[in-house]
Design an enzyme around this catalytic site. Structure first.
Site, PDB file in Angstrom:
ATOM      1  N   VAL A  61     -48.716 -50.374  27.651  1.00  0.00           N
ATOM      2  CA  VAL A  61     -50.008 -51.051  27.865  1.00  0.00           C
ATOM      3  C   VAL A  61     -51.132 -50.135  27.388  1.00  0.00           C
ATOM      4  CG1 VAL A  61     -49.169 -52.403  29.806  1.00  0.00           C
ATOM      5  CG2 VAL A  61     -50.193 -50.176  30.235  1.00  0.00           C
ATOM      6  N   SER A  84     -47.110 -45.455  26.026  1.00  0.00           N
ATOM      7  CA  SER A  84     -48.556 -45.304  25.873  1.00  0.00           C
ATOM      8  C   SER A  84     -48.887 -43.824  25.827  1.00  0.00           C
ATOM      9  CB  SER A  84     -49.297 -45.903  27.068  1.00  0.00           C
ATOM     10  OG  SER A  84     -48.959 -47.234  27.268  1.00  0.00           O
ATOM     11  N   CYS A 118     -56.773 -44.546  18.562  1.00  0.00           N
ATOM     12  CA  CYS A 118     -56.202 -43.319  19.131  1.00  0.00           C
ATOM     13  C   CYS A 118     -57.056 -42.065  19.002  1.00  0.00           C
ATOM     14  CB  CYS A 118     -54.852 -43.041  18.497  1.00  0.00           C
ATOM     15  SG  CYS A 118     -53.607 -44.167  19.098  1.00  0.00           S
ATOM     16  N   PHE A 119     -57.529 -41.774  17.789  1.00  0.00           N
ATOM     17  CA  PHE A 119     -58.096 -40.442  17.563  1.00  0.00           C
ATOM     18  C   PHE A 119     -59.212 -40.099  18.547  1.00  0.00           C
ATOM     19  CE2 PHE A 119     -56.765 -39.873  12.825  1.00  0.00           C
ATOM     20  CZ  PHE A 119     -55.463 -39.686  13.244  1.00  0.00           C
ATOM     21  N   PHE A 157     -60.272 -50.723  10.605  1.00  0.00           N
ATOM     22  CA  PHE A 157     -60.506 -49.268  10.621  1.00  0.00           C
ATOM     23  C   PHE A 157     -59.762 -48.546   9.502  1.00  0.00           C
ATOM     24  CE2 PHE A 157     -56.820 -46.925  12.347  1.00  0.00           C
ATOM     25  CZ  PHE A 157     -56.010 -47.956  12.764  1.00  0.00           C
TER      26      PHE A 157
HETATM   27  C1  UDX Z   1     -51.262 -48.524  22.430  1.00  0.00           C
HETATM   28  C2  UDX Z   1     -50.845 -47.528  23.460  1.00  0.00           C
HETATM   29  O1  UDX Z   1     -50.132 -48.088  24.443  1.00  0.00           O
HETATM   30  C3  UDX Z   1     -51.989 -46.661  23.794  1.00  0.00           C
HETATM   31  O2  UDX Z   1     -51.727 -45.726  24.746  1.00  0.00           O
HETATM   32  C4  UDX Z   1     -52.259 -45.979  22.536  1.00  0.00           C
HETATM   33  O3  UDX Z   1     -52.959 -44.808  22.675  1.00  0.00           O
HETATM   34  C5  UDX Z   1     -52.932 -46.989  21.699  1.00  0.00           C
HETATM   35  O4  UDX Z   1     -52.016 -47.934  21.417  1.00  0.00           O
HETATM   36  P1  UDX Z   1     -51.755 -50.819  21.721  1.00  0.00           P
HETATM   37  O5  UDX Z   1     -50.365 -51.326  21.636  1.00  0.00           O
HETATM   38  O6  UDX Z   1     -52.420 -50.441  20.449  1.00  0.00           O
HETATM   39  O7  UDX Z   1     -51.804 -49.623  22.731  1.00  0.00           O
HETATM   40  O8  UDX Z   1     -52.704 -51.653  22.607  1.00  0.00           O
HETATM   41  P2  UDX Z   1     -52.926 -53.183  22.686  1.00  0.00           P
HETATM   42  O9  UDX Z   1     -52.717 -53.778  21.334  1.00  0.00           O
HETATM   43  O10 UDX Z   1     -54.203 -53.344  23.411  1.00  0.00           O
HETATM   44  O11 UDX Z   1     -51.712 -53.701  23.585  1.00  0.00           O
HETATM   45  C6  UDX Z   1     -51.573 -53.523  24.945  1.00  0.00           C
HETATM   46  C7  UDX Z   1     -51.001 -54.812  25.543  1.00  0.00           C
HETATM   47  O12 UDX Z   1     -50.688 -54.584  26.904  1.00  0.00           O
HETATM   48  C8  UDX Z   1     -51.946 -56.003  25.503  1.00  0.00           C
HETATM   49  O13 UDX Z   1     -51.353 -57.065  24.825  1.00  0.00           O
HETATM   50  C9  UDX Z   1     -52.191 -56.336  26.981  1.00  0.00           C
HETATM   51  O14 UDX Z   1     -52.328 -57.713  27.219  1.00  0.00           O
HETATM   52  C10 UDX Z   1     -50.945 -55.766  27.621  1.00  0.00           C
HETATM   53  N1  UDX Z   1     -51.094 -55.448  29.045  1.00  0.00           N
HETATM   54  C11 UDX Z   1     -52.118 -54.680  29.470  1.00  0.00           C
HETATM   55  C12 UDX Z   1     -50.157 -55.937  29.952  1.00  0.00           C
HETATM   56  O15 UDX Z   1     -49.243 -56.659  29.593  1.00  0.00           O
HETATM   57  N2  UDX Z   1     -50.297 -55.592  31.281  1.00  0.00           N
HETATM   58  C13 UDX Z   1     -51.313 -54.846  31.739  1.00  0.00           C
HETATM   59  O16 UDX Z   1     -51.392 -54.578  32.935  1.00  0.00           O
HETATM   60  C14 UDX Z   1     -52.257 -54.363  30.799  1.00  0.00           C
HETATM   61  C1  UDX Z   2     -52.969 -42.350  14.207  1.00  0.00           C
HETATM   62  C2  UDX Z   2     -51.873 -41.321  13.933  1.00  0.00           C
HETATM   63  O1  UDX Z   2     -51.767 -41.110  12.514  1.00  0.00           O
HETATM   64  C3  UDX Z   2     -50.558 -41.777  14.518  1.00  0.00           C
HETATM   65  O2  UDX Z   2     -49.564 -40.775  14.350  1.00  0.00           O
HETATM   66  C4  UDX Z   2     -50.741 -42.066  15.988  1.00  0.00           C
HETATM   67  O3  UDX Z   2     -49.549 -42.564  16.542  1.00  0.00           O
HETATM   68  C5  UDX Z   2     -51.861 -43.066  16.197  1.00  0.00           C
HETATM   69  O4  UDX Z   2     -53.060 -42.599  15.582  1.00  0.00           O
HETATM   70  P1  UDX Z   2     -53.683 -44.682  13.156  1.00  0.00           P
HETATM   71  O5  UDX Z   2     -54.931 -44.490  13.933  1.00  0.00           O
HETATM   72  O6  UDX Z   2     -52.941 -45.953  13.270  1.00  0.00           O
HETATM   73  O7  UDX Z   2     -52.627 -43.536  13.500  1.00  0.00           O
HETATM   74  O8  UDX Z   2     -54.003 -44.474  11.597  1.00  0.00           O
HETATM   75  P2  UDX Z   2     -54.283 -43.198  10.674  1.00  0.00           P
HETATM   76  O9  UDX Z   2     -53.588 -43.426   9.396  1.00  0.00           O
HETATM   77  O10 UDX Z   2     -54.006 -41.940  11.346  1.00  0.00           O
HETATM   78  O11 UDX Z   2     -55.853 -43.323  10.372  1.00  0.00           O
HETATM   79  C6  UDX Z   2     -56.823 -43.117  11.369  1.00  0.00           C
HETATM   80  C7  UDX Z   2     -58.205 -43.150  10.764  1.00  0.00           C
HETATM   81  O12 UDX Z   2     -58.438 -42.019   9.946  1.00  0.00           O
HETATM   82  C8  UDX Z   2     -58.475 -44.347   9.876  1.00  0.00           C
HETATM   83  O13 UDX Z   2     -59.785 -44.821  10.102  1.00  0.00           O
HETATM   84  C9  UDX Z   2     -58.346 -43.787   8.483  1.00  0.00           C
HETATM   85  O14 UDX Z   2     -59.078 -44.521   7.531  1.00  0.00           O
HETATM   86  C10 UDX Z   2     -58.907 -42.405   8.673  1.00  0.00           C
HETATM   87  N1  UDX Z   2     -58.427 -41.424   7.680  1.00  0.00           N
HETATM   88  C11 UDX Z   2     -57.111 -41.110   7.612  1.00  0.00           C
HETATM   89  C12 UDX Z   2     -59.347 -40.779   6.843  1.00  0.00           C
HETATM   90  O15 UDX Z   2     -60.545 -41.037   6.902  1.00  0.00           O
HETATM   91  N2  UDX Z   2     -58.889 -39.837   5.955  1.00  0.00           N
HETATM   92  C13 UDX Z   2     -57.565 -39.504   5.862  1.00  0.00           C
HETATM   93  O16 UDX Z   2     -57.224 -38.640   5.044  1.00  0.00           O
HETATM   94  C14 UDX Z   2     -56.650 -40.162   6.716  1.00  0.00           C
END
Ligand code: UDX
Ligand code: UDX
Length: 464
Positions: free
Chosen positions: A90, A131, A276-277, A338
């Protein structure tokens, strides 16, 4: 041997990860549950182009496994009861209230999951944190489970996910490593092995790293902090390049050739986004303060500040170049996600740039190949509700045709690096925009020589 898995949370992480586990382990029943009916309905759509998450290659994996051993359901209770291993996937947003507001991770959904698992358990279970969580969350989950768990035994593992959006399926099929942290007791080691043997269906054993639980939790935050730090570092140099006449892409190539530095994550941009970042670094900063390490906290916080500066610099450059005001001017945005190859917009730099331009009363016209109009509207609504000085009137239009979005624009801004932007008919576009015709390439992806030949005034990142 694990025969049934449940994953709570059908988001960008839970959905693709479980789809790949189901694909690679046909003998294991994998059920993904979520409280959102809309999400689950979308995962169950017959039309695979309408899955809630857009990822190249995902629909093929879902097509193979769904209905065979991969199921999506809103019946959270049944999912928990029937599974031997439960993944918690979640969301863990940054807290928006109380202690740690704006920094600490909000663990309320994770805690709710733990309480629900404890209440429903009818046998010993392994609970896996998927998560990204602050250090020592596994301990809190364990405490909740053992105090409420009907006397059953629970092992809590930390198994952070390193997939990047847009390349999730490739990352899941060929991970650099799988990290599994658990307690170093007989029960803990057995649980670590049970999860390892699932990944071992397709990941070589030497890539499955087993650690203590806290090392695993902190590794995820550290990995994201290091990756983001590289981007902020190169972006800081991009500002210097713009002043001095050096070219940041040439610098990235030159330093990336040093095998100690490596070439990945050195692409200067309008700023990093994604779920995430920022969240994970803020979390790390909060943890450092909590453990009374203010110097360490300040060090990492600077990565976020540099990213904010980069987004601001881009918006300011647009305003400065357009003769110090964008009021009433049409600014076309190419891209809202993004990064490319995802429909995710969380923390997208585009949102921040739009915010600054709207404050200067711009009229923004957005085109993104995968983000829906509804999502863009939600992002803007959130912007307005979070803003102490709301925009008087949000003048934003969302288009499905990029040429219409750019027609009669005063400036074009590239916010996401979608491949298709390179191949547009830039001559035609030039003829249909106001002159002088400006393009602000926030991703350095367009053919600069060609655009300049056509007549565009082109501004890029980090090229003096
Ligand atoms: C994830 C990771 O879990 C988070 O820690 C990470 O750092 C970012 O990505 P992500 O899968 O990207 O999250 O999030 P999201 O697309 O928002 O999905 C979470 C889902 O959990 C949602 O669909 C929401 O409805 C569900 N949820 C949330 C539940 O089913 N139960 C809850 O109590 C809360
Ligand atoms: C990141 C981590 O890469 C992944 O390992 C972790 O599990 C979740 O967070 P994500 O956020 O999905 O993944 O994408 P990522 O490819 O890392 O890009 C993050 C952001 O950085 C984007 O906005 C991307 O455009 C930017 N980026 C990335 C740059 O501006 N320059 C780069 O060289 C690489």
């Amino acid at each position: 041997m694990i025969q049934s898995i449940c994953c709570i949370g059908a988001g960008y992480v839970g959905g693709p990860t479980m789809a790949v586990i189901a694909q690679k382990c046909p003998e294991i029943k994998v059920t993904v549950v979520d409280i959102s009916k809309t999400r689950i309905d979308a995962w169950n759509q017959a039309d695979l182009d309408k899955l809630p998450v857009y990822e190249p290659g995902l629909k093929e994996v879902v097509a193979e496994a769904r209905g065979r051993n991969l199921f999506f359901s809103t019946n959270v209770e049944k999912g928990i009861r029937e599974a031997q291993m439960i993944f918690i996937s979640v969301n863990t947003p940054t807290k928006t209230y109380g202690i740690g507001k704006g920094m600490a991770a909000d663990l309320k959904y994770v805690e709710l999951c733990a309480r629900q698992i404890a209440e429903l358990a009818n046998e010993d279970k392994i609970v896996v944190e998927k998560s990204t969580l602050p250090v020592r969350t596994a301990q809190s989950i364990k405490t909740i489970l053992s105090n409420n768990g009907n006397g059953y035994h629970f092992e809590v593992l930390s198994n952070p996910e390193f997939l990047a959006e847009g390349t999730a399926i490739g990352d899941l099929h060929n991970p650099d490593r799988i990290l599994i942290g658990g307690e170093q007791t007989t029960g803990g080691l057995k649980a670590i092995e049970a999860l390892s043997s699932i990944y071992a269906h397709w990941v070589p054993r030497e890539k499955i790293l087993q650690t203590k639980v806290w090392s695993s939790e902190l590794s995820k935050l550290t990995a994201n902090a290091f990756l983001a730090q590289r981007i902020s570092s190169i972006n800081s140099i991009s500002a210097l390049c713009e002043r001095t006449g050096a070219d940041v892409d040439e610098i990235a190539r030159a330093i990336g050739a040093d095998s100690r530095i490596g070439k990945k994550f050195l692409k200067a941009s309008v700023g990093f986004g994604g779920s995430c970042f920022q969240k994970d670094i803020l979390n790390l900063v909060y943890l450092c303060h909590h453990f009374n390490l203010p110097e360490v906290a300040d060090y990492w916080e600077q990565v976020i500040k540099m990213n904010d500066y980069q987004k601001h610099r881009f918006a300011k450059q647009i305003i400065d170049t357009l003769f110090n005001t964008v009021s009433g001017k049409k600014i076309a945005f190419l891209g809202w996600a993004f990064k490319k190859d995802t429909n995710d917009t969380r923390e997208s730099a585009a949102i921040y740039v739009a915010h600054e331009l709207l404050q200067d009363k711009a009229e923004i016209h957005i085109y993104d190949p995968k983000v829906t109009k509804e999502q863009i509207e939600r992002d803007l609504q959130q912007l307005t509700s979070n803003c102490p000085e709301p925009h008087e009137e949000v003048t934003v239009h969302v288009h499905t045709d990029p040429y219409v979005a750019m027609d009669k624009a005063h400036a074009i801004a590239v916010l996401t690096e979608w491949d298709e932007f390179r191949n547009y008919n830039w001559q035609t576009i030039y003829e249909n925009v106001y002159k002088p015709a400006f393009i602000f390439d926030g991703r350095n992806i367009l053919d600069a020589t060609k655009l300049k030949e056509i007549g565009f005034g082109l501004k890029t990142i980090g090229k003096g």
